[in-house]
Design an enzyme around this catalytic site. Sequence first.
Site, PDB file in Angstrom:
ATOM      1  N   PRO A  62     102.432  71.095 -21.217  1.00  0.00           N
ATOM      2  CG  PRO A  62     103.900  69.524 -20.321  1.00  0.00           C
ATOM      3  CD  PRO A  62     102.540  69.657 -20.920  1.00  0.00           C
ATOM      4  CG  PHE A  63     107.202  70.997 -23.140  1.00  0.00           C
ATOM      5  CD1 PHE A  63     108.227  71.794 -22.662  1.00  0.00           C
ATOM      6  CD2 PHE A  63     106.920  69.815 -22.471  1.00  0.00           C
ATOM      7  CE1 PHE A  63     108.970  71.421 -21.544  1.00  0.00           C
ATOM      8  CE2 PHE A  63     107.658  69.427 -21.355  1.00  0.00           C
ATOM      9  CZ  PHE A  63     108.690  70.240 -20.895  1.00  0.00           C
ATOM     10  CD  GLU A  99     108.604  63.222 -26.209  1.00  0.00           C
ATOM     11  OE1 GLU A  99     109.606  62.509 -26.121  1.00  0.00           O
ATOM     12  OE2 GLU A  99     107.655  62.974 -26.991  1.00  0.00           O
ATOM     13  CE  LYS A 148     108.083  55.943 -28.706  1.00  0.00           C
ATOM     14  NZ  LYS A 148     107.405  57.195 -28.978  1.00  0.00           N
TER      15      LYS A 148
END
Length: 433
Positions: free
Chosen positions: A216-217, A234, A250
């Site tokens: 997504p990034f 992230e 995490k």
Amino acid sequence: MRSTEQFIIKKPLEFKTRLLRWAQQFDEVIWLDSNIYTQQYSSYDAILAVEAFTAIKTDHYNAFDQLKEYQESTSDWIFGYLSYDLKNDTENLVSENSDELNFPDLYFFQPKKIFLLKENILEVQYLRMVDDEIKRDYQEIRTLKGDNEADSSCGKVKISLKITKDEYKERVSEMLAHIHRGDIYEANFCQEFFAKDSCIDPLQTYHHLNEISTPPFAAFLKIEDCYLLSASPERYLRKEGQKIISQPIKGTAKRSLDVKEDMQLASDLSKDPKEKSENVMIVDLVRNDLSRTAKKGSVIVEDLCKVYSFKQVHQMISTIVSEVDPAISPVDVIKTTFPMGSMTGAPKISAMKIIENLESSKRGLYSGAVGYFTPNDDFDFNVVIRSILYNQEKRYISYTVGGAITAKSDPDKEYEECLIKAKAMREVLESIG
């Protein structure tokens, strides 16, 4: 200041490929792609910014003050990156490990041309000085023929390790000794993989990496000869009006092609006490960081230890939000939370000192952030992980992976987790030539 036009795009996926290929003619390029990943906080499916009108490039010294002045005086869209080593600006720290990539510590630019894609609507924003080129550029992109052929002169990429498996395990054991002494609770320990005297076709390499990960990034960054090809899952930090959103990762588990086994792996991750404790520690750290600029009582954990599935791995992600006063500078919100807790540890400053002593490479842009500020002081930045960094002039290729070390860590299992995270980058680079 900017002229805006909108176009309806019939085949957005095809158009995205053409758009990024067209962008390669410029010295400054930032491409951000959500890969249409369903997420709660999102403005666009993809953004392209090209061709600097103004720019700021600096080392860590007073970097955030310089960025704040640049962001406020520009009062426009600015795109760029923050390297991990800006920690030396926020705290009394140093970065003395080897650095073969030599990227600037901070770089932002005000683009002449911006493309914002949401579903099938393309919004184009050009500075007035070049707005007569909007229709010409759009036609050029729309009718761009053929694929760029990969540079076949590069040959095979031979990947080397900065430290051996035995050295890695020894250093994790040293970190565990710090934890058992009470110096820290958790720290993110990273290792670099690299190739010297090697070249890649950046665009083809990015496409391959993005294809096997679809995160997504995702980001493609080109600043002259410096490239970032990122498949990051992230988000670091986002600002929507007065709302701040942080989404640290995490906790990692591998995927399986067997549907039943894959569901079990995700379920096991959600219940794993070690992985959950890693995540909760970083959530506490993020809450503390956000509270430095938040209105009293506004820091809230919206999601705790939620498991998300990506092509390569399952990940445990938490979402923490806060509200800030409109008088607070957006750069100050970033400065008081940087570097992000998921890539440092707790307590943060102690963890960063220990990381510096035990790691062999300067992190640079790895575990930094890439993103943008809008003209109305919103912003969105990813965390630079699962990424290939490339200095074309120096013919140096690098990717770094790491993991959180806690009291329950086993050095062998931590090394195995690193290899899982490194899989996509290694696969992409080893397929070249």
